[in-house]
Design an enzyme around this catalytic site. Structure first.
Site, short mmCIF file in Angstrom:
data_model
loop_
_atom_site.label_atom_id
_atom_site.label_comp_id
_atom_site.label_asym_id
_atom_site.label_seq_id
_atom_site.Cartn_x
_atom_site.Cartn_y
_atom_site.Cartn_z
N SER A 63 0.81 -1.24 0.00
CA SER A 63 0.00 0.00 0.00
C SER A 63 0.83 1.27 0.00
CB SER A 63 -0.93 0.03 1.21
OG SER A 63 -1.91 -0.96 1.09
N LYS A 66 0.38 3.40 -2.90
CA LYS A 66 -0.77 4.30 -3.05
C LYS A 66 -0.35 5.76 -3.03
CE LYS A 66 -3.91 0.85 -1.11
NZ LYS A 66 -4.56 0.33 0.10
N TYR A 190 -3.61 -2.34 -10.59
CA TYR A 190 -3.59 -2.23 -9.13
C TYR A 190 -2.76 -3.34 -8.49
CZ TYR A 190 -5.28 -1.87 -4.33
OH TYR A 190 -5.34 -1.74 -2.97
N VAL A 260 1.18 -3.65 4.00
CA VAL A 260 1.13 -4.92 4.73
C VAL A 260 2.38 -5.78 4.51
CG1 VAL A 260 -1.38 -5.09 4.95
CG2 VAL A 260 -0.23 -6.03 2.93
#
Lengths: 313, 313, 313, 313
Positions: A63, A66, A190, A260
């Protein structure tokens, strides 16, 4: 201030706690990582990078990507992106769908999964998924000043195979007409974006522009406007650690983003960019040792965006 | 930097927009306030206070009082307070009860109503409601260096008469055993605390300790530790404006706390404390013109906790 | 069909399981009841009442009173009551406040606590709380053909002292302007209504009108229209057992209403009214043995509102 | 009782209201249907079918298919099905995902979309999607005693193309490990099942077994046990009309299942099966005129599962 000493003392003081927390297991490729890895890298505006431990070993940034996706989507879309995704903390788990139903498919912010899927969709724009992925990689190589930055195809495949919740979120967004591209195209980008493999050193160097008003202080290259960089920092502080962001702001006091995979990327405005890595997570999905290391660095340096002390220059 | 000019130019530029937004109507006493009021006060560490407009007129500070209540409850309870109230953004309206049910009576943070009720309960401790109220007032007089600070009894009565939702929240907390004192005792302090009447000048001066690591830089008096002041700033940044906090952090970039009376108190760490007042609110309950004024000041001063520019000293 | 034998065989077969389940403990007066109590009463249209076990011992009927309150509120208000309370299952626990927030203070149905509070408020109407309570008691004495039916003042006091959640619900309703009477007035009736003490025999006799289209078949007295009686049955079937109603309809197959005192009142349209009592509850708050007894009676008699067999007359 | 007259009088009395309500538009093929269609068919145990209006015209049965799917899944799986799907009303819209998150992927009941997807998955079992579909069709032809019953391939394609929300629900279930078959396999059966085209007459005849304890009273063929048929009726009564089930039970008083194609199938235990069709829907997605027609028939016949009158035989 001897930043090199601070980095290595922090590492040494916490080294005994390696292995604490629980590594993410939902992606097989992540479950295989040695839980005792622990790296720190701190990059400053004069081009120095202070490292400790496994700071040069690439790991799955998950993440943390992002943040880069947001910067690039904003570059393509401008403020219109904010019609498709909000800027408020969610008060829910990173993969919750509840709020998304209540708020009719407008994700709360770009750092929860649904918001990141929308951000990726806008970053793709009218390009093919592969073009978008190549562009993302090219940008990261430039930001990180390292041509070896790459995706981990094994992790990307693993992400896709275990990506039921993200598929559900993406179809939910599609049901509200919130995606410009086909669901599987968006997810294919993604999943690869989440599977980026970078080291602490590469991450810290790539993120210096966030700490220095949009311009990489080493190369002088402008990545975005000062105002946009500050706003990305604001979002990281408020929403960067899922339902754990308040705790992080409280204990550490600077903008950050967890993944994570056990990495945390932090921006200390006007000072430095810091990346830490330790696979064991706390209950909210943030690296346990990573957060401790950043809290230690905050304490030792006195850095905090909330500090009332004017810096000694 | 000519802060006096910045304050007055900001006021002048926005003066035409006085009356925009919707003043709170749910409390009769608030609905009577002239919607064209507009005041700004900016207090610095050297004791100067730059003012414009209705900066010396007392208004109902409402939820801004939650910042002071938090500081005082922390002083009494220490970190044990965090067993009773969380530190995460809520992702819901300020008076929502939904999350409280899901999380078994532990409010998300001290700035939503349920969290503030718990904070007030802990501030009361083993004292009578009246003793607690007197103590609160005495503290504020000292912080604000003004003996005239007082409660508006008319507003307090109005709060209590229209306080059904807060009563519901308090009984809900009581049902989970989260209050130490009887519900009506806690509410009697809570309603008076919300009915504090202060001017922008008084607010700004009272809050300097937040911007300067816990110590009032003018009097040298320590209100709390540096670490606690920073943490209160963190909470203000993340949760200070209800479900509007992300927007505020994004547009303004420093810790603040809104009240439905139209006031906003902001702390700019290392620089200043600022209070603004204009009764018209946006949809989330934050002063519309007040937020604009703070965004203007942020732009003109270049101040932001996310700024990559090191301050010129 | 030998109903007397069916009742006593059912009792005998289940007697060994007395004490199973968990009696309600949140009201001290309820926690004192002997968990081994077990009574059954089945009243038919010809005036017979078949009993077994502790069928003549009064117990706290708790939420079973909501059925009588509904019938009486409908008598006073007519269909206008349905503007203030819905007729849909809630899909949530009996004391949940979540749905109430989303649906702006209109409770889902008259059998969850918030809905029952509204029903009680409408039953009070423009009378004093004490007048309403006297009227309720007078009605029940007539329905149950027993002048000894009474409130348990100890339970009523206990209800009020431990009634934080109900106070929270009532203030929540008041905040949305849903109550005609002051909160404490409504609660004072509500708590006494919940504290009605009745035996299985009295309950079964009082409820015969529900099973026989609104008219007590023994006295010939009309309590309500046929259509209203059918509708109350419909509500009992859909919402009578909190978040356990589907299970009950599935296993038992006739309209019923549970109370946390361990009683269940069932209406078998065209056949009988049945009341059972055993204090141990299942997780959803319905009497464990009571529900088993009703399922047994359903199996032995072949009665079910879903039965495809035409009755042998 | 002259059932033929009741059916035709009901049709005549409501015929002027044809076109009221809003036909479903989300599936293009449904939006093309003439909104003035209005049919009624009432089938009794002696083989008679009383019809009025467009009772012999096939329409898209949509969610009515969930009743047949449930009966067939129970036949394959037995009570183990209830480990995968609940039996409680949902208190939410038919396509809501909120409850599904809270309850970890166990849908509330087999008649909301998520529950029907699980039911379909279990009906497929270890067969291929096409085998399952053929089996379903063969069963319906036998139940409806009509070899012409078929899928509308245009509607099935339309369902799949616009099925984002159902895809989201299915992936959500998959994320919790609740599906035995691949998501797209389950959906391919689900979309075809929803696209079944049947007339009121065929529906009423197919459903007689529900009203007569599991056995078709005309052919004498047993479809399921009496207890299972009663339980399916219970589920239809409690959950057959989405978040409108209470209203339907209240106004009509017998088990039914709506589809967004404008059909409603009702089972009147011991009496008849009734199917009505009118495309205009109310806000909850139930046929407006269809529900009125059933309420009329209930009133004229005096039939209701809650009736206290014993049938005259």
């Amino acid at each position: 201030m001897d930043l090199g000493a601070i980095v290595s003392e922090t590492w040494t003081e916490l080294a005994d706690e390696r292995g604490s927390g629980n590594p993410a297991r939902y992606i097989p490729a992540l479950a295989l990582v040695d839980p005792n890895k622990f790296g720190i890298a701190l990059a400053t505006s004069d081009g120095e990078v202070f490292c400790a431990g496994n700071a040069d070993e690439a790991f799955s940034i998950q993440s943390i990507s992002k943040v880069f996706a947001l910067a690039l989507a904003l570059e393509r879309e401008g403020p219109a992106l904010w019609d498709a995704v909000g800027r408020e903390p969610s008060g829910n788990a990173f993969n919750s769908i509840v709020q998304l139903e209540r708020e009719k498919g407008i994700p709360r912010n770009p750092f929860i999964n649904s918001g990141a899927i929308v951000t990726t969709d806008r970053f793709i724009g009218d390009r093919s998924p592969d073009e978008a992925v190549e562009d993302l990689l090219a940008r990261l190589k430039r930001m990180g000043r390292d041509e070896t930055i790459r995706f981990d195809p094994e992790v990307a495949r693993s992400e896709s195979e275990t990506g039921s919740r993200n598929r559900s979120l993406a179809w939910f967004l599609a049901d509200f007409g919130r995606l410009l591209n086909p669901v599987e195209d968006v997810l294919s980008v993604y999943f690869r974006q989440c599977a980026l493999a970078m080291s602490c050193r590469q991450l810290a160097e790539s993120a210096l522009f966030l700490a220095f008003d949009g311009t990489d202080p080493v190369t002088g290259q402008q990545m975005c406007s000062a105002s946009r960089a500050r706003r990305i920092n604001a979002l990281m502080l408020l929403c960067g650690h899922y339902d754990n962001s308040g705790q992080f702001a409280f204990e550490v006091g600077f903008p950050g983003k967890s993944g994570v995979g056990g990495g945390i990327l932090a921006s200390v405005p006007g000072r430095a960019a810091i990346a830490v890595w330790s696979p064991g997570l706390n209950r909210a999905g943030t690296s346990l040792l990573g957060a401790k290391a950043l809290a230690q660095i905050a304490r030792r340096t006195g850095w905090s965006v909330f500090s009332g002390k004017l810096p000694e220059i």
